[in-house]
Motif scaffolding. Structure first.
Motif, PDB file in Angstrom:
ATOM      1  N   ASN A   1       0.775  -1.170  -0.030  1.00 17.21           N
ATOM      2  CA  ASN A   1      -0.110  -0.118  -0.118  1.00 17.21           C
ATOM      3  C   ASN A   1       1.102   1.137  -0.001  1.00 17.21           C
ATOM      4  OD1 ASN A   1      -1.920   1.980   0.349  1.00 17.21           O
ATOM      5  ND2 ASN A   1      -2.213   1.255   2.522  1.00 17.21           N
TER       6      ASN A   1
ATOM      7  N   LYS B   1       0.022   4.144  -0.139  1.00 17.57           N
ATOM      8  CA  LYS B   1      -0.615   5.540   0.336  1.00 17.57           C
ATOM      9  C   LYS B   1      -0.281   6.748  -0.560  1.00 17.57           C
ATOM     10  CE  LYS B   1      -0.196   3.306   4.643  1.00 17.57           C
ATOM     11  NZ  LYS B   1      -0.076   3.175   6.221  1.00 17.57           N
TER      12      LYS B   1
ATOM     13  N   HIS C   1      -9.581   1.039   4.673  1.00 13.37           N
ATOM     14  CA  HIS C   1      -8.156   1.133   5.398  1.00 13.37           C
ATOM     15  C   HIS C   1      -8.183   2.192   6.610  1.00 13.37           C
ATOM     16  CE1 HIS C   1      -4.194   2.485   6.287  1.00 13.37           C
ATOM     17  NE2 HIS C   1      -3.785   1.294   5.788  1.00 13.37           N
TER      18      HIS C   1
ATOM     19  N   GLU D   1      -5.264  -5.134  10.612  1.00 18.17           N
ATOM     20  CA  GLU D   1      -4.336  -4.047  10.901  1.00 18.17           C
ATOM     21  C   GLU D   1      -4.695  -3.236  12.153  1.00 18.17           C
ATOM     22  OE1 GLU D   1      -2.244  -2.631   6.833  1.00 18.17           O
ATOM     23  OE2 GLU D   1      -4.352  -1.745   7.049  1.00 18.17           O
TER      24      GLU D   1
ATOM     25  N   ILE E   1       0.396   0.542  12.917  1.00 15.00           N
ATOM     26  CA  ILE E   1       0.444   1.293  11.342  1.00 15.00           C
ATOM     27  C   ILE E   1       1.109   2.618  11.496  1.00 15.00           C
ATOM     28  CG2 ILE E   1      -0.764   2.129   9.662  1.00 15.00           C
ATOM     29  CD1 ILE E   1      -3.401   0.414  10.068  1.00 15.00           C
ATOM     30  N   GLY E   2       2.228   2.366  10.670  1.00 19.84           N
ATOM     31  CA  GLY E   2       3.157   3.314  10.549  1.00 19.84           C
ATOM     32  C   GLY E   2       4.039   4.009  12.005  1.00 19.84           C
TER      33      GLY E   2
ATOM     34  N   SER F   1       3.428  -1.856  10.485  1.00 20.01           N
ATOM     35  CA  SER F   1       4.812  -2.026  10.462  1.00 20.01           C
ATOM     36  C   SER F   1       5.384  -3.317  10.117  1.00 20.01           C
ATOM     37  CB  SER F   1       5.377  -1.509  12.085  1.00 20.01           C
ATOM     38  OG  SER F   1       4.723  -0.240  12.020  1.00 20.01           O
TER      39      SER F   1
ATOM     40  N   GLY G   1       2.940  -1.034   4.278  1.00 15.07           N
ATOM     41  CA  GLY G   1       2.735   0.174   3.920  1.00 15.07           C
ATOM     42  C   GLY G   1       4.281   0.642   3.518  1.00 15.07           C
ATOM     43  N   GLY G   2       5.146   1.375   4.600  1.00 11.38           N
ATOM     44  CA  GLY G   2       6.190   2.154   4.571  1.00 11.38           C
ATOM     45  C   GLY G   2       7.302   0.974   3.773  1.00 11.38           C
TER      46      GLY G   2
HETATM   47  P1  PGA Z   1       2.842   0.490   7.598  1.00  6.94           P
HETATM   48  O1  PGA Z   1       1.387   0.371   6.931  1.00  6.94           O
HETATM   49  O2  PGA Z   1       3.277  -0.767   7.011  1.00  6.94           O
HETATM   50  O3  PGA Z   1       3.677   1.371   7.108  1.00  6.94           O
HETATM   51  O4  PGA Z   1       2.758   0.444   9.052  1.00  6.94           O
HETATM   52  C1  PGA Z   1       0.573  -0.622   6.839  1.00  6.94           C
HETATM   53  C2  PGA Z   1      -0.874   0.068   6.029  1.00  6.94           C
HETATM   54  O5  PGA Z   1      -1.460   1.119   6.517  1.00  6.94           O
HETATM   55  O6  PGA Z   1      -1.478  -0.863   5.389  1.00  6.94           O
END
Ligand code: PGA
Length: 253
Positions: free
Chosen positions: A9, A11, A97, A169, A174-175, A215, A236-237
């Motif tokens: 993702n 983003k 999401h 998630e 997340i993030g 993460s 994500g990242g």
């Molecule tokens: P992240 O994001 O891996 O950066 O934590 C995951 C997501 O939001 O799908």
């Protein structure tokens, strides 16, 4: 056997050039694995979906969108329909999401309509669910996940549901760099599978793919994937760097 599934993702990141380079790099790095031993999807911002579709065409890598609207066409300024995404070669779509739920303000009911509309338009929805930190601390994780699943999958037949992927998630992961432990992920994934068995049937629950997100990275992918009910990762990242994302795909395969 559930085929592992790794989705990136992006983003609101990348630009026209870096999105194509990233897509080509992943397709190259994952060749021989993507599509065969592991499902791989790249999920760029809307405006780059079409060029990413072209960049990965005739590789095993699929493309998804980060959101979709619930109507097929008409006076809905700014929105994108399932039919439009399908038309440009997009196959997957994220629904609900956490950033759409908690930053943009989407309701559980709207998310459910997006899942339904996506299926109607021939897309494969990835329904994202998960609790906030205060909800986890208050012991409400199972209640939140139950609500997200019941509203997100409302009205679906077993047949339709078989095209849906679930992504658990936890919002606090997340993030933030604070990944759920493999045990924490497994506990909730097992709970989700049980719930799917109650809502649909055991066969569907056994076959449903449940991804973990929050993460996930090249360092923790293997341990997360080693859990019995973790079938893949929504990243994500770490999906923004070719090497990291390819390592995650390799770990999943
Ligand atoms: P992240 O994001 O891996 O950066 O934590 C995951 C997501 O939001 O799908």
């Amino acid at each position: 056997m559930r085929k592992p599934f790794v989705a990136g993702n992006w983003k609101m990141n990348t630009d026209s050039r870096s999105s194509v380079e990233l897509a080509q790099g992943v397709a190259r790095g994952a060749s021989g694995l993507a599509g065969d031993r592991v499902s791989v999807a790249l999920i760029p911002p809307f405006v780059y979906v079409q060029s990413v579709v072209r960049a990965v065409s005739s590789t095993g890598v699929a493309v998804g969108a980060q959101d979709v609207y619930i109507e097929s066409k008409g006076a809905f300024t700014g929105e994108i329909s399932p039919a439009m995404l399908k038309d440009i070669g997009c196959n997957y779509v994220l629904c609900g999401h956490s950033e759409r739920r908690h930053v943009i303000g989407e309701s559980d009911e709207l998310v459910g309509k997006k899942v339904m509309a996506s299926l109607g338009g021939g897309l494969l929805p990835i329904l994202c669910i998960g609790e906030l930190l205060e909800e986890r601390d208050a012991g409400q994780t199972e209640a939140v996940v139950t609500r997200h699943l019941e509203t997100g999958l409302a009205g679906l037949s077993v047949d339709k549901m078989s095209a849906v992927t679930i992504a658990y998630e936890p919002v606090w992961a997340i993030g933030t760099g604070r990944t759920a432990t493999p045990q924490q992920a497994q506990e909730v994934h097992e709970f989700i599978r049980g719930l799917l068995a109650d809502m649909f049937d055991k066969k569907l629950a056994d076959e449903a793919r449940i991804l973990y997100g929050g993460s996930a990275n090249a360092g923790n992918a293997k341990d997360l994937m080693a859990q019995k009910d973790v079938d893949g990762l929504l990243v994500g990242g770490a999906s923004l760097k070719v090497d990291d994302f390819v390592k995650i795909i390799q770990a999943a395969a």
